[in-house]
Design an enzyme around this catalytic site. Structure first.
Site, PDB file in Angstrom:
ATOM      1  N   SER A 182      28.601  13.201  46.380  1.00 17.66           N
ATOM      2  CA  SER A 182      29.771  13.093  46.974  1.00 17.66           C
ATOM      3  C   SER A 182      30.288  14.487  46.631  1.00 17.66           C
ATOM      4  O   SER A 182      30.141  14.845  45.529  1.00 17.66           O
ATOM      5  CB  SER A 182      30.766  12.117  46.786  1.00 17.66           C
ATOM      6  OG  SER A 182      30.647  11.835  45.440  1.00 17.66           O
ATOM      7  N   GLN A 193      33.342  15.859  45.081  1.00 18.41           N
ATOM      8  CA  GLN A 193      34.138  15.068  43.996  1.00 18.41           C
ATOM      9  C   GLN A 193      34.535  15.782  43.093  1.00 18.41           C
ATOM     10  O   GLN A 193      34.689  17.199  42.969  1.00 18.41           O
ATOM     11  CB  GLN A 193      33.166  14.232  43.269  1.00 18.41           C
ATOM     12  CG  GLN A 193      31.878  14.747  42.606  1.00 18.41           C
ATOM     13  CD  GLN A 193      31.197  13.985  41.929  1.00 18.41           C
ATOM     14  OE1 GLN A 193      31.082  13.700  40.715  1.00 18.41           O
ATOM     15  NE2 GLN A 193      30.256  13.255  42.900  1.00 18.41           N
ATOM     16  N   HIS A 217      36.516  15.227  38.694  1.00 22.84           N
ATOM     17  CA  HIS A 217      36.769  14.373  37.629  1.00 22.84           C
ATOM     18  C   HIS A 217      38.188  14.630  36.943  1.00 22.84           C
ATOM     19  O   HIS A 217      38.663  15.900  36.646  1.00 22.84           O
ATOM     20  CB  HIS A 217      35.765  14.472  36.473  1.00 22.84           C
ATOM     21  CG  HIS A 217      34.260  14.367  36.992  1.00 22.84           C
ATOM     22  ND1 HIS A 217      34.016  13.160  37.501  1.00 22.84           N
ATOM     23  CD2 HIS A 217      33.244  15.257  37.153  1.00 22.84           C
ATOM     24  CE1 HIS A 217      32.642  13.395  38.025  1.00 22.84           C
ATOM     25  NE2 HIS A 217      32.249  14.410  37.702  1.00 22.84           N
ATOM     26  N   LYS A 238      36.101  13.243  31.985  1.00 24.91           N
ATOM     27  CA  LYS A 238      34.572  13.185  32.225  1.00 24.91           C
ATOM     28  C   LYS A 238      34.341  14.721  32.514  1.00 24.91           C
ATOM     29  O   LYS A 238      33.616  14.944  33.721  1.00 24.91           O
ATOM     30  CB  LYS A 238      34.074  12.300  33.152  1.00 24.91           C
ATOM     31  CG  LYS A 238      32.836  12.237  33.611  1.00 24.91           C
ATOM     32  CD  LYS A 238      32.246  11.541  34.825  1.00 24.91           C
ATOM     33  CE  LYS A 238      30.863  11.505  34.913  1.00 24.91           C
ATOM     34  NZ  LYS A 238      30.229  11.051  36.315  1.00 24.91           N
ATOM     35  N   GLU A 261      31.594  17.648  32.345  1.00 25.54           N
ATOM     36  CA  GLU A 261      30.202  17.558  32.445  1.00 25.54           C
ATOM     37  C   GLU A 261      29.442  18.988  32.527  1.00 25.54           C
ATOM     38  O   GLU A 261      30.117  19.729  32.951  1.00 25.54           O
ATOM     39  CB  GLU A 261      29.781  16.707  33.333  1.00 25.54           C
ATOM     40  CG  GLU A 261      29.961  17.043  34.791  1.00 25.54           C
ATOM     41  CD  GLU A 261      29.890  16.047  35.692  1.00 25.54           C
ATOM     42  OE1 GLU A 261      29.741  14.844  35.792  1.00 25.54           O
ATOM     43  OE2 GLU A 261      29.352  16.275  37.214  1.00 25.54           O
ATOM     44  N   HIS A 285      33.397  19.683  43.360  1.00 20.22           N
ATOM     45  CA  HIS A 285      31.737  20.032  43.417  1.00 20.22           C
ATOM     46  C   HIS A 285      30.983  19.004  44.011  1.00 20.22           C
ATOM     47  O   HIS A 285      31.617  17.766  44.091  1.00 20.22           O
ATOM     48  CB  HIS A 285      31.167  20.221  41.578  1.00 20.22           C
ATOM     49  CG  HIS A 285      31.400  19.040  40.994  1.00 20.22           C
ATOM     50  ND1 HIS A 285      32.603  18.510  40.285  1.00 20.22           N
ATOM     51  CD2 HIS A 285      30.678  17.871  40.640  1.00 20.22           C
ATOM     52  CE1 HIS A 285      32.424  17.352  39.701  1.00 20.22           C
ATOM     53  NE2 HIS A 285      31.130  17.006  40.095  1.00 20.22           N
ATOM     54  N   ARG A 299      36.361  10.904  44.661  1.00 18.13           N
ATOM     55  CA  ARG A 299      35.665  11.291  45.950  1.00 18.13           C
ATOM     56  C   ARG A 299      36.534  11.664  46.975  1.00 18.13           C
ATOM     57  O   ARG A 299      37.482  11.052  47.221  1.00 18.13           O
ATOM     58  CB  ARG A 299      34.571  10.278  46.164  1.00 18.13           C
ATOM     59  CG  ARG A 299      33.560   9.795  44.822  1.00 18.13           C
ATOM     60  CD  ARG A 299      32.435   9.112  45.516  1.00 18.13           C
ATOM     61  NE  ARG A 299      31.672   8.543  44.282  1.00 18.13           N
ATOM     62  CZ  ARG A 299      31.667   7.625  43.436  1.00 18.13           C
ATOM     63  NH1 ARG A 299      32.834   7.063  43.393  1.00 18.13           N
ATOM     64  NH2 ARG A 299      31.037   7.405  42.592  1.00 18.13           N
ATOM     65  N   LYS A 310      31.003   5.586  49.780  1.00 17.44           N
ATOM     66  CA  LYS A 310      31.869   4.949  48.814  1.00 17.44           C
ATOM     67  C   LYS A 310      33.299   5.238  48.926  1.00 17.44           C
ATOM     68  O   LYS A 310      33.854   6.000  49.834  1.00 17.44           O
ATOM     69  CB  LYS A 310      31.471   5.500  47.251  1.00 17.44           C
ATOM     70  CG  LYS A 310      29.936   5.055  46.903  1.00 17.44           C
ATOM     71  CD  LYS A 310      29.497   5.525  45.479  1.00 17.44           C
ATOM     72  CE  LYS A 310      28.250   5.248  45.047  1.00 17.44           C
ATOM     73  NZ  LYS A 310      27.801   5.612  43.693  1.00 17.44           N
TER      74      LYS A 310
END
Length: 394
Positions: free
Chosen positions: A99, A101, A103, A126, A128, A255, A274, A280
């Protein structure tokens, strides 16, 4: 100690033996049978409750072992992270786009968790990092604003949809308003926009520079027909990573991973906001309110490692939760000592075979190494590629 880890069968994962996740897991667990009709998306290594790792011989969860022996974490990690492992380590095998999205920051994650605990299930941030294992595609960060503006001017379907945004002089306001309008456009209008866009792309000469995103647009439309997120290919940088190239995704960085295999390490959280390319729950309002609306060049999204020596590349991001070490050893290596670190670490063998002071390891083997311990590689029988995830406290 050697670990047995968890596979996640998300529908976007590569199917059967096409998945590096499945192949690595199979190689380390001979009683495992790959289902050639099933997606194998992620291998989780760590203590997260949704996919906890266990000690191979006893089956004891790694979280319980750390709870009994917090000294394994290292003094600083234990102190800074409440005696818990602060990172989640993964392998991803991406067949279908994830997706659009971002964070949340730590503070924002705490607020979202307090308000919507069923959606945002923990209060942690989050950030990453992804390091490519194979050629890897991603959308990451906003393109330079002038580039987005030019796409909208030049592409009839986009100009029809976003013409009222073109008059905005402030770069941030232009980006914010046009991005939000794409994601909030009703489904009937978006279906027409996507159909007109693809029809226009198909009529372009193959040498026309405007056609360079045509294959990606059509691929995403085949995966998520008429989805608003398809238009994001004209807003976000399209990156093609070669093996060992890395992305670092900080809080509020839009991203989407598109295809390929990668190592991924992150803070121990599963918080995702998202807004497209997904069946979702989407939370457009939250996503649009949290992003940093600043255009960047694609090269600025690549994260460069520190070369510690000829064998070691250290990816050291600006957060304490995690760092990543890439270790490459040729088959001619007689012996090698992996430097002790002030943090507990998890080591995955991606390629090759080695004999060590702990056990014989092969591709797919996963090792938990307490802080300040040495992994002494005594024999390398094939070229070896290892990845080591750890806290960034050194």
């Amino acid at each position: 100690m050697e670990l047995v880890c968890k596979i996640q069968n998300y529908e976007w994962g590569k199917i059967g033996s096409q998945s590096k996740v499945a192949l690595l897991f199979k190689n380390a667990n001979e009683d495992f049978t790959i289902d050639e009709s099933k997606p194998y998306a992620e291998l989780w290594m760590g203590t997260h409750v949704n996919g906890p790792s266990c000690e191979r011989n006893t089956g004891q969860p790694l979280s319980e072992i750390i709870a009994k022996h917090p000294e394994y974490l290292g003094e600083k990690v234990a102190k800074d992270f409440n005696k818990e492992l602060p990172f989640l380590f993964k392998v991803l095998s991406v067949n279908k786009a994830l997706s659009i999205q971002a964070h949340p920051s730590k503070k924002h994650a705490e607020e979202l968790h307090a308000k919507f605990p069923d959606v945002y299930k923990d209060p942690n941030h989050k950030p990453e990092m992804a390091v490519a294992l194979t050629p890897f595609e991603a959308l990451c960060g906003f393109r330079p604003t002038c580039e987005i503006h030019r796409f909208i001017e030049d592409i009839p379907a986009l100009k029809k949809l976003l013409s009222d945004c073109l008059s905005l002089q402030n770069h941030e306001e232009f980006l914010k308003n046009s991005f939000r309008k794409v994601l909030t456009t009703d489904k009937v209008t978006m279906k027409t926009t996507i159909e007109e866009l693809i029809s226009w792309l198909r009529k372009l000469d193959d040498n026309d520079q405007k056609k360079y995103l045509a294959e990606l647009v059509q691929r995403l439309d085949s995966q998520f027909p008429n989805d608003n997120g398809i238009i994001m290919v004209y807003f976000l940088n399209y990156l093609k990573l070669e093996p060992s190239q890395a992305l670092y995704l900080e809080a509020n960085d839009p991203h989407a991973y598109l295809s390929g295999d990668c190592m991924e390490i992150m803070a121990c959280s599963d918080n995702v906001v998202r807004a497209g390319l997904t069946p979702k729950f989407v939370d457009v309002d939250t996503l649009c309110s949290m992003l940093i609306y600043k255009g960047q060049q694609p090269k600025d999204k690549l994260f460069q490692p520190i070369k510690e020596n000829e064998h070691i590349s250290l990816f050291k991001p600006p957060v304490k939760d995690f760092a990543l070490v890439e270790i490459r050893l040729p088959s001619s290596t007689r012996e090698y000592k992996v430097a002790p670190r002030d943090s507990a670490s998890i080591i995955l063998v991606v390629e090759g075979r080695v004999k060590t002071n702990i056990s014989d390891l092969k591709a797919g083997s996963v090792l938990f190494l307490p802080a300040n311990n040495v992994l002494h590689i005594r024999e390398v029988s094939e070229d070896v590629l290892l990845y080591q995830g750890l806290a960034n406290v050194f």
